[in-house]
Design an enzyme around this catalytic site. Sequence first.
Site, PDB file in Angstrom:
ATOM      1  N   GLU A 165      50.319  -4.077  38.256  1.00 11.50           N
ATOM      2  CA  GLU A 165      51.145  -2.931  37.848  1.00 11.50           C
ATOM      3  C   GLU A 165      52.133  -2.470  38.928  1.00 11.50           C
ATOM      4  OE1 GLU A 165      48.817   0.163  35.981  1.00 11.50           O
ATOM      5  OE2 GLU A 165      48.425  -1.110  34.255  1.00 11.50           O
ATOM      6  N   GLU A 370      44.499  -6.177  30.873  1.00 12.88           N
ATOM      7  CA  GLU A 370      43.840  -4.880  30.670  1.00 12.88           C
ATOM      8  C   GLU A 370      44.197  -4.346  29.297  1.00 12.88           C
ATOM      9  OE1 GLU A 370      44.287  -1.767  33.617  1.00 12.88           O
ATOM     10  OE2 GLU A 370      44.280  -3.248  35.244  1.00 12.88           O
TER      11      GLU A 370
HETATM   12  C1  BGP Z   1      45.673   0.761  34.717  1.00 18.22           C
HETATM   13  C2  BGP Z   1      45.165   0.364  36.080  1.00 18.22           C
HETATM   14  C3  BGP Z   1      43.688   0.358  36.221  1.00 18.22           C
HETATM   15  C4  BGP Z   1      42.940   1.325  35.351  1.00 18.22           C
HETATM   16  C5  BGP Z   1      43.537   1.601  34.000  1.00 18.22           C
HETATM   17  C6  BGP Z   1      43.000   2.821  33.314  1.00 18.22           C
HETATM   18  O1  BGP Z   1      46.937   1.332  34.827  1.00 18.22           O
HETATM   19  O2  BGP Z   1      45.627  -0.926  36.412  1.00 18.22           O
HETATM   20  O3  BGP Z   1      43.373   0.401  37.572  1.00 18.22           O
HETATM   21  O4  BGP Z   1      42.347   2.354  35.995  1.00 18.22           O
HETATM   22  O5  BGP Z   1      44.931   1.733  34.047  1.00 18.22           O
HETATM   23  O6  BGP Z   1      43.593   3.970  33.852  1.00 18.22           O
HETATM   24  P1  BGP Z   1      42.802   5.247  34.255  1.00 18.22           P
HETATM   25  O7  BGP Z   1      41.791   4.827  35.239  1.00 18.22           O
HETATM   26  O8  BGP Z   1      43.807   6.173  34.862  1.00 18.22           O
HETATM   27  O9  BGP Z   1      42.217   5.789  33.021  1.00 18.22           O
END
Ligand code: BGP
Length: 470
Positions: A165, A370
């Site tokens: 990201e 993801e």
């Molecule tokens: C993405 C990231 C992750 C993860 C996910 C969920 O943007 O790559 O690291 O955490 O989002 O986000 P959050 O943890 O803020 O709910």
Amino acid sequence: MFYKDLKPFPEGFLWGASTSAYQVEGAWDEDGKGMSLQDLHEPPAGVTDFKVASDHYHHVEEDVALMAELGLKAYRFSISWSRVVPDGFGEPNEAGLAFYDRLIDALVAHGITPVATMFHFDLPLAVHERGGWANRESIDAFERYARLIFARYGDRVKHWLTINEQNVMVIHPNAMYPAAMGVLPEKRDLYQQSHNMFVASAKATLLLHQMWPDAKIGPAPNITAIYPATCDPADVVAADNWESIRCWNYLDVACFGRYNPIAWAYMVEKGVAPEFAPGDAELLAAAKPDYLGVNYYATATVAAARNDGTDCAPRAGDQQVMLGEEGVYRSATNEHLTATEYGWIIDPVGMRTTLRRVASRYGLPILITENGLGARDELTADGHVHDPYRIDYLRRHFEQAQLALTDGVDLIGYCPWSFMDLVSTHQGYGKRYGFVYVDRGEDDIRSLARIPKDSFAWYRHVIETNGAEL
Ligand code: BGP
């Protein structure tokens, strides 16, 4: 498009799950690990930091055994740069390197394909203190780190992801910079940091191809289709602008070796265009990814800017919440879609659209790196965690993944976020994503017992049937 027959998920489809080092490992200062920026995180009262996380560092064999029980074909994790090179630049840390050997060996022993991300938000503090990504020395440091981990793990790891990201680190810099650090870098610095990350990724890509010609590498940005609020052509241009600036720019540089022209015009207009050093353009053009990681959570809907001082909403945002930008776009509501309790839009069909756009633009294999649902799961009195909402969320997204495959997208795998509960980027442990519940609270470490949720049994069946039964 309606189809008479859907394409089945292909043989060898990488049904997987994801985590990242700082969100899951804990052991933040053990066995010689150096500090990363995430270790400076001082969350608000009642929200955990990243020091213990899910204590995966001390449960690694048990956790991989659970992955095997789930039937995972792939596991996407990240390597903590400061665990293997404590000061980011210098000597490797053998104990840190040995930890990833144990993880990778356990995965391989269970027939699970390791997918390693090289950098996921946790910049070594020592690199930050010397100017971070803005300092071109960090490019060389990253290349040395790349050489180290490719040499060490390249015999077993054949799927690599460069940077998680990168676009989020530019647009929502608080993903990498903890609030405790105070003022965030200026936009101009962020775009220069991003440029240096592009160059570092290009060097890593060329290096891997030279060291391990049979291995694959690609970027893993957060990509989402951006919808215009209406068919007013002005809204369509705004959506196109924001999609280019937020998303395509990051894949265009990786795949085409040049900046997206619309994003570049924006950077010039805003006075934030990065400086190129001699040789950068040639490096970017030479490095070619083998596949693309796509983190997809939610689409966004935007309208034309009014440029009257009201385009940018005065509210906090995180990686999936579009805030608007004065004179560029305004955030708009999409009445067709609902959101999670954390305000993230739920749009399975939008994932199909996103995958189709990525496939049409770049023509490369895609791995969903993801996608998932953050929720306040509860361990109930019967000793189980019932998460039908997560099953429903993932089922609807898997259906759209199959439609995307049928549309012609070369989708090679799907790694939901996350394998197990872990610390969210901003909202602590209460926001859970895992197939495996971890018994801990925010400040209360409890037993750290691993308890498969209902979604675990459901996903195991999906994998067993290679997606024939969702
Ligand atoms: C993405 C990231 C992750 C993860 C996910 C969920 O943007 O790559 O690291 O955490 O989002 O986000 P959050 O943890 O803020 O709910």
